[in-house]
Design an enzyme around this catalytic site. Structure first.
Site, mmCIF file in Angstrom:
data_model
loop_
_atom_site.group_PDB
_atom_site.id
_atom_site.type_symbol
_atom_site.label_atom_id
_atom_site.label_comp_id
_atom_site.label_asym_id
_atom_site.label_seq_id
_atom_site.Cartn_x
_atom_site.Cartn_y
_atom_site.Cartn_z
ATOM 1 N N SER A 89 0.842 -1.200 0.000
ATOM 2 C CA SER A 89 0.000 0.000 0.000
ATOM 3 C C SER A 89 0.874 1.245 0.000
ATOM 4 O O SER A 89 2.092 1.176 0.149
ATOM 5 C CB SER A 89 -0.920 0.012 1.232
ATOM 6 N N LYS A 146 5.564 1.010 9.558
ATOM 7 C CA LYS A 146 5.357 2.434 9.813
ATOM 8 C C LYS A 146 6.668 3.011 10.354
ATOM 9 O O LYS A 146 7.638 2.297 10.583
ATOM 10 C CB LYS A 146 4.239 2.668 10.839
#
Length: 307
Positions: A89, A146
């Site tokens: 993504s 992240k």
């Protein structure tokens, strides 16, 4: 607990290794004993083809002995040294793009066993600015990636698309104690990337000694109504508990991160993303005859260390 593929690799390694050992200490001696018995019954002389057939390994043993060294090496490498991941993504754009294939350094943090993920060796802790892979707290079989923003004890505020950090202090005498600092942003360009039809702004963000780029979408508002609600804090304020970390995606308006589900336990940390070893472009034209999952090019300029 580890993901299904890691468990499958460990089980395959154990199964093939046990079959190899069983053959070496039980089955192979029995085959040799049968050969000796047959040779004695034949008066000491046995046709070569018959002798070969008597000592021939079963197909499952032959397969196990051939795959065990390779599978064992792969299991050790991806469990304790480096593990490859694919970026699915755009939540870490512009640092990582869809189609990037990365290596995650497993020994950067605590070294864990590949199945139950219990700590085998305590190594370094995640640092502010690290691009980290971790087990998603709401679904631990899924890996997320992240950037580490808040360390244990930090107070983090994300307000009006601006990040503020009050660092935890080891000593109340430290000059930085109880000081809320704005994280510096330097605008690089606008319109290089888009979120839906909205142009995004690319900034360079400075997290202490770590400099990296982020994306913001000025036309998209912050959905604070969906933010993680921590007792005793404002809706856009997060105080990182001991043994936990606060993470954000670099694509700030297109990332489901700690703002929405809270904190990452230290035990969930998998490793530090350190290198892009391959990067594919994919077809994004809905009218094209080429399927979207088929690579249409290689972005060689992206190969290298992750900043």
């Amino acid at each position: 607990m580890a993901g299904y593929f890691a468990i499958f690799l460990v089980l395959l390694t154990l199964a093939s290794g046990l079959i190899w050992l069983l053959d070496a200490f039980v089955l192979a001696p029995k085959r040799q004993q049968k050969l000796a018995t047959a040779q004695a019954a034949a008066g000491g002389s046995l046709p070569e083809a018959a002798g070969t057939e008597l000592v021939k390994e079963p197909q499952i043993v032959e397969t196990a002995k051939s795959i065990f060294p390779v599978i064992a090496l792969i299991t050790i490498f991806r469990s304790f040294i480096y593990e490859p991941f694919q970026i699915p993504s755009g939540s870490m754009m512009p640092t990582l793009l869809v189609g990037d294939f990365i290596l995650v350094e497993k020994f950067s943090y605590d070294v864990k066993d590949p199945v139950w993920r219990s700590t085998l060796y305590s190594n370094a802790k995640p640092q502010r600015g690290d691009v980290a892979v971790f087990k998603y707290p709401e679904q631990p079989t899924v890996d997320y990636i992240k950037r580490v923003i808040g360390l244990p004890g930090d107070r983090v505020i994300y307000r009006n698309k601006q990040l503020f950090i009050e660092k935890a202090c080891a000593s109340e005498l430290s000059a930085a104690c109880k000081k809320l600092e704005m994280v510096e942003l330097a605008l690089q360009n606008e319109g290089e990337f888009y979120q839906e039809q909205y142009p995004q702004r690319r900034y360079t963000e400075q997290l202490g000694d770590v400099s990296h780029d982020i994306l913001q979408t000025p036309a998209r508002r912050e959905h604070t109504e969906f933010f993680f609600k921590q007792r005793g804090t404002a809706i856009d304020e997060f105080i990182v508990p001991d043994g936990h970390y606060f993470v954000l995606g670099d694509n700030r308006d297109n990332s489901r991160d700690g703002r929405f589900w809270g904190f990452v336990p230290e035990d969930n940390m998998v490793g530090k993303a350190v290198f892009i070893w391959m990067s594919f472009e994919f077809n994004t034209d809905p009218n094209s005859w080429i399927p979207g999952w088929v690579p249409t090019g290689v972005r060689f300029e992206r190969l290298g260390p992750i900043g």
